[in-house]
Motif scaffolding. Structure first.
Motif, PDB file in Angstrom:
ATOM      1  N   PHE A 275      -1.823   6.988  -5.296  1.00  0.00           N
ATOM      2  CA  PHE A 275      -1.570   5.986  -6.326  1.00  0.00           C
ATOM      3  C   PHE A 275      -0.473   5.034  -5.855  1.00  0.00           C
ATOM      4  O   PHE A 275       0.566   5.466  -5.347  1.00  0.00           O
ATOM      5  CB  PHE A 275      -1.146   6.672  -7.628  1.00  0.00           C
ATOM      6  N   ASP A 276      -0.720   3.750  -6.019  1.00  0.00           N
ATOM      7  CA  ASP A 276       0.221   2.714  -5.570  1.00  0.00           C
ATOM      8  C   ASP A 276       1.337   2.551  -6.615  1.00  0.00           C
ATOM      9  O   ASP A 276       1.291   1.659  -7.470  1.00  0.00           O
ATOM     10  CB  ASP A 276      -0.532   1.401  -5.359  1.00  0.00           C
ATOM     11  N   LEU A 277       2.344   3.421  -6.527  1.00  0.00           N
ATOM     12  CA  LEU A 277       3.424   3.406  -7.518  1.00  0.00           C
ATOM     13  C   LEU A 277       4.259   2.132  -7.418  1.00  0.00           C
ATOM     14  O   LEU A 277       4.591   1.511  -8.443  1.00  0.00           O
ATOM     15  CB  LEU A 277       4.321   4.635  -7.331  1.00  0.00           C
ATOM     16  N   ALA A 278       4.601   1.731  -6.199  1.00  0.00           N
ATOM     17  CA  ALA A 278       5.421   0.525  -6.031  1.00  0.00           C
ATOM     18  C   ALA A 278       4.698  -0.705  -6.586  1.00  0.00           C
ATOM     19  O   ALA A 278       5.280  -1.525  -7.306  1.00  0.00           O
ATOM     20  CB  ALA A 278       5.758   0.318  -4.556  1.00  0.00           C
ATOM     21  N   GLY A 279       3.412  -0.823  -6.266  1.00  0.00           N
ATOM     22  CA  GLY A 279       2.639  -1.944  -6.779  1.00  0.00           C
ATOM     23  C   GLY A 279       2.526  -1.912  -8.295  1.00  0.00           C
ATOM     24  O   GLY A 279       2.573  -2.963  -8.952  1.00  0.00           O
ATOM     25  N   SER A 280       2.417  -0.699  -8.857  1.00  0.00           N
ATOM     26  CA  SER A 280       2.317  -0.563 -10.310  1.00  0.00           C
ATOM     27  C   SER A 280       3.587  -1.044 -10.995  1.00  0.00           C
ATOM     28  O   SER A 280       3.537  -1.722 -12.030  1.00  0.00           O
ATOM     29  CB  SER A 280       2.044   0.899 -10.685  1.00  0.00           C
ATOM     30  N   ILE A 281       4.735  -0.704 -10.423  1.00  0.00           N
ATOM     31  CA  ILE A 281       6.013  -1.125 -11.009  1.00  0.00           C
ATOM     32  C   ILE A 281       6.151  -2.641 -10.945  1.00  0.00           C
ATOM     33  O   ILE A 281       6.538  -3.299 -11.921  1.00  0.00           O
ATOM     34  CB  ILE A 281       7.186  -0.431 -10.292  1.00  0.00           C
ATOM     35  N   VAL A 282       5.811  -3.211  -9.779  1.00  0.00           N
ATOM     36  CA  VAL A 282       5.937  -4.666  -9.612  1.00  0.00           C
ATOM     37  C   VAL A 282       5.005  -5.410 -10.554  1.00  0.00           C
ATOM     38  O   VAL A 282       5.403  -6.367 -11.229  1.00  0.00           O
ATOM     39  CB  VAL A 282       5.664  -5.069  -8.144  1.00  0.00           C
ATOM     40  N   VAL A 283       3.730  -4.968 -10.654  1.00  0.00           N
ATOM     41  CA  VAL A 283       2.785  -5.694 -11.507  1.00  0.00           C
ATOM     42  C   VAL A 283       3.131  -5.512 -12.982  1.00  0.00           C
ATOM     43  O   VAL A 283       2.986  -6.443 -13.793  1.00  0.00           O
ATOM     44  CB  VAL A 283       1.335  -5.265 -11.222  1.00  0.00           C
TER      45      VAL A 283
ATOM     46  N   GLY B 288       8.222 -13.780 -13.696  1.00  0.00           N
ATOM     47  CA  GLY B 288       6.976 -13.027 -13.798  1.00  0.00           C
ATOM     48  C   GLY B 288       5.913 -13.556 -12.855  1.00  0.00           C
ATOM     49  O   GLY B 288       5.218 -12.785 -12.181  1.00  0.00           O
ATOM     50  N   VAL B 289       5.785 -14.888 -12.786  1.00  0.00           N
ATOM     51  CA  VAL B 289       4.803 -15.494 -11.882  1.00  0.00           C
ATOM     52  C   VAL B 289       5.150 -15.192 -10.425  1.00  0.00           C
ATOM     53  O   VAL B 289       4.278 -14.839  -9.616  1.00  0.00           O
ATOM     54  CB  VAL B 289       4.719 -17.017 -12.119  1.00  0.00           C
ATOM     55  N   ALA B 290       6.447 -15.322 -10.085  1.00  0.00           N
ATOM     56  CA  ALA B 290       6.879 -15.028  -8.718  1.00  0.00           C
ATOM     57  C   ALA B 290       6.620 -13.564  -8.364  1.00  0.00           C
ATOM     58  O   ALA B 290       6.157 -13.245  -7.258  1.00  0.00           O
ATOM     59  CB  ALA B 290       8.365 -15.354  -8.561  1.00  0.00           C
ATOM     60  N   GLY B 291       6.897 -12.676  -9.317  1.00  0.00           N
ATOM     61  CA  GLY B 291       6.656 -11.254  -9.087  1.00  0.00           C
ATOM     62  C   GLY B 291       5.181 -10.955  -8.884  1.00  0.00           C
ATOM     63  O   GLY B 291       4.809 -10.112  -8.058  1.00  0.00           O
ATOM     64  N   PHE B 292       4.325 -11.678  -9.597  1.00  0.00           N
ATOM     65  CA  PHE B 292       2.887 -11.460  -9.452  1.00  0.00           C
ATOM     66  C   PHE B 292       2.407 -11.907  -8.074  1.00  0.00           C
ATOM     67  O   PHE B 292       1.541 -11.264  -7.474  1.00  0.00           O
ATOM     68  CB  PHE B 292       2.131 -12.208 -10.548  1.00  0.00           C
ATOM     69  N   ILE B 293       2.969 -12.997  -7.566  1.00  0.00           N
ATOM     70  CA  ILE B 293       2.624 -13.449  -6.211  1.00  0.00           C
ATOM     71  C   ILE B 293       3.047 -12.405  -5.181  1.00  0.00           C
ATOM     72  O   ILE B 293       2.302 -12.086  -4.245  1.00  0.00           O
ATOM     73  CB  ILE B 293       3.293 -14.809  -5.919  1.00  0.00           C
TER      74      ILE B 293
END
Length: 460
Positions: free
Chosen positions: A194-202, A229-234
């Motif tokens: 499971f992509d935990l880091a990606g989950s936290i960022v998204v 939020g937009v920058a974090g999504f990128i």
């Protein structure tokens, strides 16, 4: 799966599809009474709504991925059970902070259901019957949205705001019981990580987009949160190309054009149409001078049409091309939105009824067929991902629509209150907002048309 099991899946999904939008739309009516009872500020009351939708949107992708990995049926059952419990507990809350905390818990458990409900339908219902099932599920959403404000006001006036939550747990409890008896899947292990880091960022990024987009009038805080939020999504998208088991498989968007088109149109559709109800709710009360009850009778036309026509439109999608139906639906939505552009202070109410009927027909033709395209264009192992993408894009689309309106409100009206005295300025806001929303709808029509033409070329 036998017919009894299929009916049970449709029933439990439809009940949750009804109850969650019902609770969301009904809660807004209870807020003034709740605020007086609990001594809440305006900011507190705004959090009651935004914390819920923010929690749902932030966790859809991670929970959809977990459902694909470890089981959709147990995820749905657990989400329904927890949502039922938290709904019941809100009725006993004696501080606004407790209400806000429980609304966040509702959002988390609601995301577990939303991330899996359409995946369960796609899993359980054969392709030739899927349109009708999705039509019923979509109709349940519209019925919940349409009767929520009226029923919420009725319950609050005669029984008190707490009873809305106590009564709301009854259909949820029925849904859990049906799911418990018929959806017997267990949580399973998975070799995938499971992509935990990606989950936290998204999650943080989507939360920033939702809360920032709904707080643009809160000084610098709202815009900065939205930009963050937009920058974090990128950053999240860039991260997904570097992990072995990504939360979002970007290859699905690249290799499956139907999926990417249906996802894009889903987002643009809600971005281009969601703000209509907000704009015309204010128009009817400030420009036309209608009471909230009279305005509600005008606005309820669209969801009533949608709830009546969605099941037959879904059934129709089982027989003819869902791409053609989705395109036709998007054209109707676009026509309805463009009709709003020319509304003035002198526009007859009958014109508004016609406009909302056209939009209702458009949504009925669009929603179920587009969902069929979206869910049917990914492998079964990614149904949970597709279901969560659909819910997430719908939410972000709604926020986008409100951000567009907020920009015109702040630039044209500034801090001036929306009232009969400022109706001329408000009409300008509505006019320019609807031009922008109409442009988005036209773009959605073009994307839908491209999908139809591509499919025709492949068929030849």
């Amino acid at each position: 799966m036998n017919d009894a099991k299929k009916r049970a899946v449709i029933l439990t999904v439809a009940i949750t599809q009804f109850t969650m939008p019902f609770m969301f739309s009904a809660v807004g009516i209870t807020l003034p009474v709740m605020g007086h009872d609990l001594g809440a500020s305006g900011l507190d009351l705004s959090l009651v709504e935004s914390i819920y939708i923010g929690s749902v949107a932030a966790l859809l992708l991670p929970l959809g991925r977990l459902a694909d990995m470890h089981g959709r049926q147990p995820m749905f059952r657990l989400g329904t059970l927890l949502f039922t419990i938290f709904t019941f507990l809100i009725g006993y809350a004696h501080s606004i902070n407790t209400v806000i905390l429980l609304r966040m818990a509702q959002g988390i458990s609601g995301a577990m259901c939303i991330a899996t409900n359409m995946a369960l339908l796609t899993d359980s219902i054969p392709r030739e019957e899927r349109g009708r099932a999705m039509g019923l599920a979509v109709a349940a959403v519209y019925v919940g949205l349409s009767i929520g404000p009226y029923a919420g006001g009725l319950v609050t006036s005669h029984l008190g705001w707490r009873w809305l939550y106590w009564l709301g747990m009854i259909p949820l409890g029925i849904s859990y019981l049906v799911a418990h008896l018929n959806l017997n899947g267990k949580f399973r292990t998975s070799e995938e990580k499971f992509d935990l880091a990606g989950s936290i960022v998204v999650a943080l990024s989507v939360a920033g987009i939702v809360f920032g987009g709904t707080s643009l009038n809160s000084g610098w805080f709202g815009p900065m949160l939205l930009i963050g939020g937009v920058a974090g999504f990128i950053i999240f998208i860039l991260m997904q190309n570097r992990v072995e088991y990504p939360l979002v498989e970007l290859t699905l968007f690249k290799e499956r054009q139907d999926f990417s088109d249906a996802s894009l149109v889903q987002y643009i559709n809600y971005a281009g149409t969601f703000g209509m109800v907000f704009l015309f709710s204010l128009y009817l009360q400030t420009v036309k001078g209608l009471t909230p009850h009279e305005a509600g009778l005008v606005l309820v036309v669209q969801p009533i049409i949608q709830s009546l026509l969605s099941p037959p439109c879904g059934k129709l999608a089982d027989k003819i091309s869902p791409r053609l139906l989705a395109l036709l639906g998007m054209i109707f939505c676009t026509v309805g939105t463009i009709m709003g552009v020319v509304v003035t202070a002198q526009t007859e109410i009958s014109y508004l009824y016609t406009m909302f009927v056209i939009q209702g027909i458009g949504f009925s033709l669009f929603s179920s067929p587009n969902m069929m395209i979206l869910m049917g264009s990914v492998p079964p192992s990614r149904f949970g991902f597709a279901s969560s993408v659909s819910g997430g894009l719908r939410t972000i689309g709604m926020v986008t629509s409100m951000v567009i309106i907020a920009v015109f409100l702040s630039t044209i009206m500034g801090n001036a209150p929306i009232s009969a005295e400022s109706s001329t300025a408000y009409l300008k806001v509505m006019h320019f907002s609807l031009i922008a929303l109409s442009c988005l709808c036209v773009l959605a029509v073009l994307v839908s048309a491209r999908s139809v033409l591509r499919k025709s070329a492949v068929a030849k």
